[in-house]
Design an enzyme around this catalytic site. Structure first.
Site, PDB file in Angstrom:
ATOM      1  CG  HIS A 130      -2.097  -1.200   1.148  1.00  0.00           C
ATOM      2  ND1 HIS A 130      -2.475  -1.599  -0.005  1.00  0.00           N
ATOM      3  CD2 HIS A 130      -2.893  -1.845   2.047  1.00  0.00           C
ATOM      4  CE1 HIS A 130      -3.472  -2.325   0.241  1.00  0.00           C
ATOM      5  NE2 HIS A 130      -3.719  -2.297   1.431  1.00  0.00           N
ATOM      6  CG  HIS A 204      -7.612  -0.251   2.432  1.00  0.00           C
ATOM      7  ND1 HIS A 204      -8.493  -0.957   3.308  1.00  0.00           N
ATOM      8  CD2 HIS A 204      -6.643  -0.864   1.900  1.00  0.00           C
ATOM      9  CE1 HIS A 204      -7.732  -2.143   3.523  1.00  0.00           C
ATOM     10  NE2 HIS A 204      -6.935  -1.996   3.008  1.00  0.00           N
ATOM     11  CD  GLU A 341      -8.101  -3.349  -0.503  1.00  0.00           C
ATOM     12  OE1 GLU A 341      -7.004  -3.214  -0.597  1.00  0.00           O
ATOM     13  OE2 GLU A 341      -8.516  -4.273   0.194  1.00  0.00           O
TER      14      GLU A 341
END
Ligand code: GLA
Length: 377
Positions: A130, A204, A341
């Site tokens: 991420h 997210h 996502e």
């Protein structure tokens, strides 16, 4: 003449109605506190014409709260999060945040581009996750709130420096959140770089359609328009295989209760500690098409996900362990929220057969995802 007068009167009425409808949407701005470095952070409240409300902060582009109506038109907050900035600053598993420069994992934090090997920050075992140690979820974005034709909107801009978290190129990113008058949270992403780089932006939010803090998500029903998924190794890095979901607990082609097969003996479920995988969305990437639909039977709430992205990560909040307390004062126990996502496949820079995540210098990256809320009787 009379006819003309009648027409102009009618036109005037429609115009008035239009203005009234536009006026009913609201956007407001309040202070949300300061980062550890003393940077001021704001929170924006977007209210659409039907009364849905999204609160979004320019710290990490985090959706702090989002209300949606149930079958009796009762609104509840359907995303996990905190009431105050300090709780976000203390650390959390990406609740509601914008993710970049690269959503999900890059194996060992390494990839080659134009013959050069880049070494990224490693923050998930031996892998990069991420966007690294200080990803786009932890930076302060420049925000501008406004009313759009579709509904109240918030534009967020961030300039990521050449070398940030190890990535090449100065990347300018713009994300527009719109809370449309059709009860959608619409996210439009764009980005461009002054050097070739890799980009994979996502959002997210952890959803619980029964309302945040209201138990686990295991009785929600999920449908995924995806015939294949990307199985991983034990470290959640794709092996490269595109596996057909038929006959596996990964088939959500027919709407299925999330908890029905989650604790089964399938090796992939063991690796993810539940669902934490990337599905390949059917239909052409680049075209806005439906990827998922989730239904919560006790409230009737439905969330449909539409995207231009080739993949979608379905994560069942397997790592939530009750240590974080949410907005309503309830601890977030294991599997009390799920994420959908939209993305390019994890570790794409190391898989030439996956759709490319290379963003060429001067080319504009574009991506759109819509979370649409309705209710079923
Ligand atoms: C993604 C990852 C998960 C986990 C969550 C946040 O969904 O795939 O493994 O890191 O984010 O905890």
């Amino acid at each position: 003449m009379k006819l003309m007068r009648a027409f102009s009167a009618m036109f005037f009425c429609f115009a008035l109605l239009g203005v009234a409808m536009v006026n009913a949407q609201k956007v407001s701005k309040d202070s949300f506190g300061k980062t550890a470095e003393g940077e001021g952070v704001d929170i924006y409240t977007l209210t659409n014409r039907t009364g849905m409300e999204a609160r979004i902060t320019n710290y990490g582009g985090i959706v702090v709260s989002l209300t949606a109506p149930d079958r009796d038109n009762k609104y509840a907050d359907v995303v996990l999060g905190f009431n105050d900035l300090d709780s976000y600053l203390k650390g959390h598993p990406y609740f509601g945040a914008l993710i970049g420069r690269y959503g999900n994992r890059i194996a060992k934090g390494r990839f080659k581009l134009n013959g050069t090997e880049y070494k990224l920050a490693v923050n998930n075992g031996e892998n990069h996750l991420h966007g690294g140690i200080k990803g786009f979820d932890k930076v302060v974005w420049i925000a501008q709130e406004y009313k759009s034709r579709l509904g109240p909107a918030l534009s967020l801009t961030y300039k990521s420096k050449d070398g940030e978290e190890g990535y090449p190129g100065n990347l300018t990113v713009r994300v527009i959140y719109t809370l449309t008058n059709r009860n959608e949270l619409r996210i439009d992403y764009s980005a461009s770089s002054d050097k070739d780089t890799v980009t994979n932006l996502t959002h997210h939010s952890y959803f619980n359609l029964a309302g945040e803090g209201n138990g686990d998500i295991l009785n929600h029903r999920l449908a995924l328009k995806a015939t294949r998924f990307t199985p991983t190794d034990a470290g959640s890095i794709p092996t490269g295989e595109l596996r057909n979901v038929n006959g596996t607990p990964f088939s959500f082609l027919k709407s299925t209760v999330i908890g029905e097969r989650i604790n089964g003996s399938d090796e992939q479920l063991k690796f993810g500690s539940g669902y934490d995988h990337n599905w390949i969305v059917n239909g052409p990437a680049g075209v806005l098409r439906q990827a998922a639909s989730v239904y919560e039977p006790t409230t009737g709430r439905v969330m449909d996900v539409w995207t231009t992205e080739p993949g979608i990560q379905f994560y069942t909040g397997n790592f939530l362990d009750g240590t974080l307390t949410g907005k309503g004062g309830k601890p977030y126990a294991r599997r009390t929220g799920f994420c959908l996502e939209t993305q390019h496949y994890p570790d794409s820079p190391n898989h030439p057969t996956f759709p490319t995540t290379t963003l060429k210098k001067g080319v504009t990256y574009k991506s759109t995802t819509i979370y649409r809320f309705t209710a079923r009787k």
